[in-house]
Design an enzyme around this catalytic site. Structure first.
Site, PDB file in Angstrom:
ATOM      1  N   CYS A  88      12.354  -3.020  -7.751  1.00 45.30           N
ATOM      2  CA  CYS A  88      13.358  -2.850  -6.704  1.00 45.30           C
ATOM      3  C   CYS A  88      14.481  -3.857  -6.950  1.00 45.30           C
ATOM      4  O   CYS A  88      14.874  -4.611  -6.069  1.00 45.30           O
ATOM      5  CB  CYS A  88      12.757  -3.004  -5.312  1.00 45.30           C
ATOM      6  SG  CYS A  88      11.917  -4.577  -5.014  1.00 45.30           S
TER       7      CYS A  88
ATOM      8  N   GLY B 137       0.777  -1.236   0.000  1.00 40.39           N
ATOM      9  CA  GLY B 137       0.000   0.000   0.000  1.00 40.39           C
ATOM     10  C   GLY B 137       0.808   1.285   0.000  1.00 40.39           C
ATOM     11  O   GLY B 137       0.230   2.369   0.019  1.00 40.39           O
ATOM     12  N   GLY B 138       2.127   1.194  -0.025  1.00 39.62           N
ATOM     13  CA  GLY B 138       2.940   2.401  -0.003  1.00 39.62           C
ATOM     14  C   GLY B 138       2.685   3.312  -1.176  1.00 39.62           C
ATOM     15  O   GLY B 138       2.472   4.520  -1.017  1.00 39.62           O
ATOM     16  N   LYS B 139       2.700   2.742  -2.383  1.00 36.37           N
ATOM     17  CA  LYS B 139       2.469   3.567  -3.569  1.00 36.37           C
ATOM     18  C   LYS B 139       1.024   4.057  -3.607  1.00 36.37           C
ATOM     19  O   LYS B 139       0.752   5.220  -3.941  1.00 36.37           O
ATOM     20  CB  LYS B 139       2.777   2.787  -4.849  1.00 36.37           C
ATOM     21  CG  LYS B 139       4.243   2.773  -5.262  1.00 36.37           C
ATOM     22  CD  LYS B 139       5.053   1.805  -4.433  1.00 36.37           C
ATOM     23  CE  LYS B 139       6.481   1.684  -4.946  1.00 36.37           C
ATOM     24  NZ  LYS B 139       7.263   0.732  -4.121  1.00 36.37           N
TER      25      LYS B 139
ATOM     26  N   GLU C 166      -4.288  -5.995  -6.078  1.00 39.42           N
ATOM     27  CA  GLU C 166      -3.268  -6.949  -5.659  1.00 39.42           C
ATOM     28  C   GLU C 166      -3.776  -8.351  -5.944  1.00 39.42           C
ATOM     29  O   GLU C 166      -4.889  -8.710  -5.546  1.00 39.42           O
ATOM     30  CB  GLU C 166      -2.961  -6.790  -4.172  1.00 39.42           C
ATOM     31  CG  GLU C 166      -2.046  -7.845  -3.599  1.00 39.42           C
ATOM     32  CD  GLU C 166      -0.705  -7.932  -4.327  1.00 39.42           C
ATOM     33  OE1 GLU C 166      -0.261  -9.079  -4.584  1.00 39.42           O
ATOM     34  OE2 GLU C 166      -0.102  -6.881  -4.632  1.00 39.42           O
TER      35      GLU C 166
END
Length: 453
Positions: A231, A113-115, A133
């Site tokens: 990443c 949920g960061g983005k 997701e």
């Protein structure tokens, strides 16, 4: 833990004289970051900066480094959604996407949920945000992140990219694909990333990334932008994935956007037949900045067809809105929500123009208001987190540095001589949850699954 030999051999070949600095950084300490939620704290200089030893992350205006000894993840402000704990380099993705209020935005691989929360903050509650997701367990974590941040205009789905592509052709203004990858950029941060890595992981991940990007391109409207990120350091998954995308879709072009002075340019020479525009992508190396390894690219769709607008979610007419909720609203709130709909016994407030989610696995659609039961309405935790102090008729503000707020977070009743009824619990002005005042006590309604131990 020792880094994989095959990984180090490849990085030495790619980086050349930069390689010793890279290895020293990978073996050194990492940076810790949090990102302020503008839906909760609009000030660019948060009043609690000294409390956590904050200093700015240069590539994200909401981002800050923090002193890990201050433990902001174990503070009432975290439970109130005032900030999100996020690795500093990961903040580059939302900053490069930079969605505007009113846009249609998709975060295709969104957990934890960061983005999503970063995108929502920049949208300021206006427009449509769909956060998807594919893995059910991670989708629940994503939904919790959306709830904690007090986001009202988000639909959370647990779907495959292909099923979404079938539903939303040519629909979105902006799509973020933070793709599943080999995770090499997280070696310093997460030991499991090292133990799970294999030499053939980049090739396997690249094939999966191509499939996801095919779906993303089909959902992008002409003129829309796609932000692709990983990443990892592997060229097959970074410049290689973008190059293969350009080969498959001539209408997609790398967009020239300003980056941060600490970002390194993409390396066209690290992939076969690399297009010169790959130099306009971004590599975030741990020996060049205080953060982990990332890659990001912004692409623009220059041609194609706009998809047919999907059907909109159906809302209840006023006469069908449950009386239990109307009674709760009049007795407890200073705000009125529109676009209400019932799913079973759950009442939701939908954002304007939300697409119909029928046939999709939807975990969250807009703002969950609460549960309608015969003769009463029980407000949802999500509603509390989306409210401000001025939105509720009764509030209690528990200072974050005093014991009462910890007692509340542990689920205990609190002495309180306020007016009887549902009471919005705050900590230093930030909404935290519900209580119900009766007879000089505040009965605790903080969710059992979130209570501190």
């Amino acid at each position: 833990m020792a880094l994989p030999t095959a990984f180090l051999t490849r990085m030495e070949r790619l980086l050349g004289e930069e390689y010793p600095d890279f290895v020293r950084a990978m073996e050194g300490p990492r940076a810790f970051g949090l990102r302020i939620n503008p839906l909760k704290e609009p000030q660019t200089e948060p009043p609690f900066a000294a409390r956590f030893g904050l200093h700015p992350v240069s590539w994200a205006r909401e981002g800050y480094y923090y002193d890990p000894e201050t433990r902001p993840g174990r503070h009432p402000y975290y439970e109130a959604g005032v900030y999100y704990i996020q690795e500093p380099s990961a903040m580059a993705v939302g900053a490069l996407a930079d969605p505007k209020p009113g846009e249609r935005v998709l975060d295709l691989c969104a957990a934890p949920g960061g983005k999503t929360t970063h995108l929502a903050g920049r949208m300021q509650g206006e427009g449509i945000l769909i956060a998807n997701e594919i893995h059910p367990g991670r989708a629940k974590i994503l939904s919790q992140s959306v709830e904690r941040a007090g986001i009202r205009n988000c639909m959370v789905t647990n779907e495959t990219p292909q099923r979404l592509a079938d539903r939303f052709p040519g629909y979105f203004d902006c799509i973020v694909v933070d793709a599943p990858c080999s995770g090499e950029g997280m070696f310093r941060k997460e030991e499991i990333a090292v133990t799970e890595w294999t030499e053939d992981a980049p090739v396997k991940c690249a094939a999966r990334q191509d499939e996801i990007l095919d779906c993303a391109v089909s959902m992008l409207r002409p003129g829309g932008r796609l932000v692709y990120s990983t990443c990892t350091f592997a060229p097959e998954e970074d410049e290689g994935s973008v190059q293969r995308l350009l080969d498959r879709y001539p209408e997609m072009q790398v967009e020239t956007v300003p980056g941060d002075a600490h970002f390194a340019p993409g390396r066209p020479e690290w992939t076969e037949n690399g297009h010169p525009s790959l130099a306009q992508t971004f590599r975030l190396f741990p020996h060049r900045l205080d953060g982990e390894g990332h890659f990001a690219a912004v692409l623009r769709k220059t041609d194609g067809q706009t998809g047919r607008a999907p059907a909109l979610a159906q809302c209840l007419p006023d006469k069908k809105i449950p009386g239990e909720y109307r009674t709760f609203e009049s007795e407890n709130l200073r705000v009125k929500f529109k676009n209400l709909t019932l799913c079973g016994d759950q009442l939701w407030a939908l954002p304007d123009d939300l697409p119909d989610g029928n046939g999709l696995r939807v975990l969250r659609q807009g703002l969950q208001l609460g549960t309608v039961r015969k003769g009463r309405f029980e407000p949802a935790h999500a509603l509390a987190l989306a409210l401000r102090a001025e939105d509720a008729l009764r509030v209690i503000d528990l200072p974050a540095e005093q014991p009462l707020v910890e007692r509340y977070l542990r689920g205990e009743a609190i002495p309180w001589e306020g007016e009887n009824g549902w009471t919005l619990v705050l900590t230093d002005g930030y909404s935290l949850g519900w209580g119900k005042t009766s007879g000089g006590m505040l009965k605790n309604h903080y969710p059992k699954g979130l209570r501190w131990k």
